[in-house]
Write a protein that holds these residues in place. Structure first.
Motif, short mmCIF file in Angstrom:
data_model
loop_
_atom_site.label_atom_id
_atom_site.label_comp_id
_atom_site.label_asym_id
_atom_site.label_seq_id
_atom_site.Cartn_x
_atom_site.Cartn_y
_atom_site.Cartn_z
N GLU A 70 27.15 -3.43 24.51
CA GLU A 70 26.74 -2.75 23.39
C GLU A 70 26.05 -1.31 24.75
N GLN A 71 25.21 -2.18 25.64
CA GLN A 71 23.78 -2.15 26.12
C GLN A 71 25.01 -1.48 26.92
N ARG A 72 26.39 -1.60 27.87
CA ARG A 72 26.54 -1.51 29.10
C ARG A 72 27.51 0.59 28.89
N ALA A 73 27.77 -0.24 27.63
CA ALA A 73 28.32 1.29 27.12
C ALA A 73 27.41 2.60 26.60
N GLU A 74 26.56 1.84 26.23
CA GLU A 74 25.46 3.30 25.98
C GLU A 74 24.79 3.24 27.21
N TYR A 75 24.32 2.58 28.31
CA TYR A 75 23.34 3.26 29.06
C TYR A 75 24.70 3.85 30.22
N LEU A 76 25.12 2.78 30.36
CA LEU A 76 25.96 3.15 32.32
C LEU A 76 26.76 4.44 32.10
N PRO A 77 27.13 4.77 31.57
CA PRO A 77 27.70 6.27 31.44
C PRO A 77 26.40 7.52 31.40
N ARG A 78 25.48 7.27 30.14
CA ARG A 78 24.23 8.29 30.72
C ARG A 78 23.98 8.48 31.80
N ILE A 79 23.44 7.28 32.72
CA ILE A 79 22.74 6.57 33.91
C ILE A 79 23.91 7.90 34.78
N ALA A 80 24.74 8.04 34.96
CA ALA A 80 26.01 7.81 36.00
C ALA A 80 25.62 9.36 35.56
N ASP A 81 26.14 9.71 34.43
CA ASP A 81 26.48 11.37 34.41
C ASP A 81 24.06 12.03 34.32
#
Length: 385
Positions: free
Chosen positions: A106-117
Motif C-alpha cells: 500500500e505504501q509503495r502504491a501510494e508514495y512511489l508514483p507521487r515521488i516519480a511525478d
C-alpha cells in the motif's frame, strides 16, 4: 576493468546534460542558491523531465534503471547545481529507495508514483542536536504506542527541506535497549501534523535548500505510517548506507567537473603580463591536478556503483569513493578560487559556491574521519570507536 557506459547510459547522460544547460545553467543555479528560497519551479522541471523516476520501477510510474543510472543523473545535475542537486536526491534516493525496499504494498502504491511525478516531497530526519556522528547513543526521540498509532516526542536537526516536505522520514526509539542500534523504528510523518515544527537553520552552503531543526511535540502518527518492521529501523538504514555514500561521491564528482570547466574557461580568458594565465606553468599544474582528481573520483564512484549494481559487497569501496571525492572537490574548488584571484571571492562567480557546497560532504552523511575508521577496521585494525 573500465566501466564502459552502455548506449542507453550515454543517451541518459546527454539528455540530463541538455536539460541542465537549458533549465538550470550555472548562472541560474548561482542565483537560485543565493535567493535562499526553495526552488519549487526547478523541482517541478526536474520532475517533468522524468528524472525523479530514475530508479523507480515502471510499475510504480517510474523510468526504471539502477544505481548507475542514478549516479549519472546526480553527476550531471551537480555539475551545475552543486549541492542543490540534493533537491533531486532526497526524493529519488532517500525516500524512493527506502519505500521500495521496506514499504508495504500500500505504501509503495501510494508514495512511489507521487515521488516519480514530483507531487510528493520527502525529507529525512535522523540526527539529533547532541548527536552528530554518534547518532545512536544520542538518540532521545521516542515513539510511544497509543490507540491507532504512535505519539512522537523529541527533536531532530539538519533535516534538509523538512519545512517544505509532504512527509518526513523520521527515525526514533520505540523500545529501550542496552544496544543503541536496537529498538529503533522509522515513520513517514506528515509535515502538517499537529505538534510538528520545522525551522530552517542559517548555513553557508545549499542556502535555498533549508536544513531544519524539527520538533515533535506529541505528534500522532497512524500505525500505517510505520515504515518496515517496528524496532528494526537501524537495520533498514544500514541497508542503504553504501548507496548513500555512492550518491554523495557522485555529487562531489559532478562538482569537481564544474570546478575544472570553470577553471579552464577563466584560464583561457584572463590575461596577465601580456598572456593568458593558462599559459603559466603554475596554473597549468593546478588545472592538471583537478583533472587527475576528477578521473580518480569518477573511477572510484563508478567502481562502487558497479559493485552495488552487481549485488556484491562494496562497503569499503563506497566509503573510499565518498571520502576521496569529497576531499578532492573541496581541494579543487579551493584551488579554483585561487586561480580566479579576487573574482574567486566574489559571489558573482560560481567557484565559491562549489567550495561552500562541497565542504559539507567532508562532514556528512559520515565524517571522513569516521570513514577512515571504517576502512581501517576493514583492513584488520582494531575498532576505534
Amino acid at each position: 576493468m573500465w566501466f564502459d557506459p552502455t548506449p542507453e547510459q550515454q543517451m541518459l547522460r546527454q539528455m540530463v546534460r541538455d536539460f541542465v544547460d537549458r533549465e538550470c545553467p550555472k548562472l541560474k543555479a548561482r542565483d537560485l542558491e543565493a535567493s535562499e528560497e526553495f526552488p519549487a519551479d526547478l523541482a517541478a522541471a526536474i520532475a517533468a523531465a522524468g528524472l525523479n523516476g530514475i530508479g523507480i520501477p515502471e510499475e510504480y510510474g517510474g523510468q526504471g534503471g539502477d544505481i548507475i543510472d542514478q549516479v549519472i543523473v546526480c553527476e550531471e545535475l551537480s555539475r551545475s547545481l552543486a549541492g542543490l542537486a540534493w533537491l533531486w536526491g532526497i526524493n529519488v534516493w532517500s525516500a524512493a529507495h527506502a519505500v521500495l525496499a521496506h514499504g508495504t504494498p500500500e505504501q509503495r502504491a501510494e508514495y512511489l508514483p507521487r515521488i516519480a511525478d514530483g507531487t510528493m516531497r520527502f525529507a529525512f530526519a535522523l540526527t539529533e542536536p547532541g548527536g552528530g556522528t554518534d547518532v545512536l547513543r544520542a538518540m532521545r526521540s521516542t515513539a510511544t504506542p497509543v490507540e491507532g498509532g504512535y505519539l512522537l516526542r523529541g527533536n531532530k536537526i539538519w533535516s534538509t527541506t523538512a519545512h517544505v516536505a509532504d512527509r518526513i522520514m523520521v527515525t526514533v526509539r520505540t523500545s529501550p535497549s542496552d544496544k543503541p542500534s536496537r529498538g529503533l523504528s522509522v515513520f513517514l510523518v506528515r509535515r502538517d501534523s499537529s505538534g510538528l515544527t520545522a525551522t530552517p537553520i542559517p548555513k553557508i552552503g545549499m542556502r535555498s535548500l533549508g536544513s531544519c531543526e524539527v520538533s515533535f511535540d506529541d505528534v500522532f502518527v497512524p500505525a500505517e505510517d510505520l515504515l518496515g518492521e517496528v524496532d528494526q529501523g537501524w537495520r533498514q538504514i544500514t541497508g542503504s548506507l553504501n548507496s548513500e555514500r555512492i550518491m554523495v561521491a557522485a555529487m562531489c564528482t559532478g562538482i569537481l567537473r564544474a570546478v575544472l570547466e570553470d577553471a579552464l574557461e577563466y584560464a583561457g580568458q584572463r590575461h596577465a603580463f601580456g598572456r593568458p594565465i593558462g599559459q603559466m606553468q603554475s596554473i597549468q599544474h593546478s588545472i592538471a591536478d583537478m583533472a587527475m582528481k576528477l578521473d580518480t573520483a569518477t573511477l572510484h564512484t563508478h567502481r562502487a556503483a558497479w559493485l552495488e549494481q552487481q549485488g556484491r559487497p562494496c562497503g569499503v569501496e563506497a566509503t573510499m569513493a565518498k571520502c576521496l571525492a569529497s576531499e578532492y572537490a573541496v581541494e579543487a574548488a579551493d584551488q579554483g578560487i585561487q586561480i580566479l584571484g579576487g573574482y574567486g571571492y566574489a559571489q558573482e562567480y560560481n567557484m565559491q559556491r562549489y567550495w561552500r557546497d562541497a565542504r559539507l560532504y567532508r562532514i556528512g552523511p559520515i565524517t571522513n574521519e569516521m570513514a577512515r575508521n571504517y576502512i581501517g577496521e576493514n583492513l584488520g585494525l582494531p575498532r576505534s570507536f
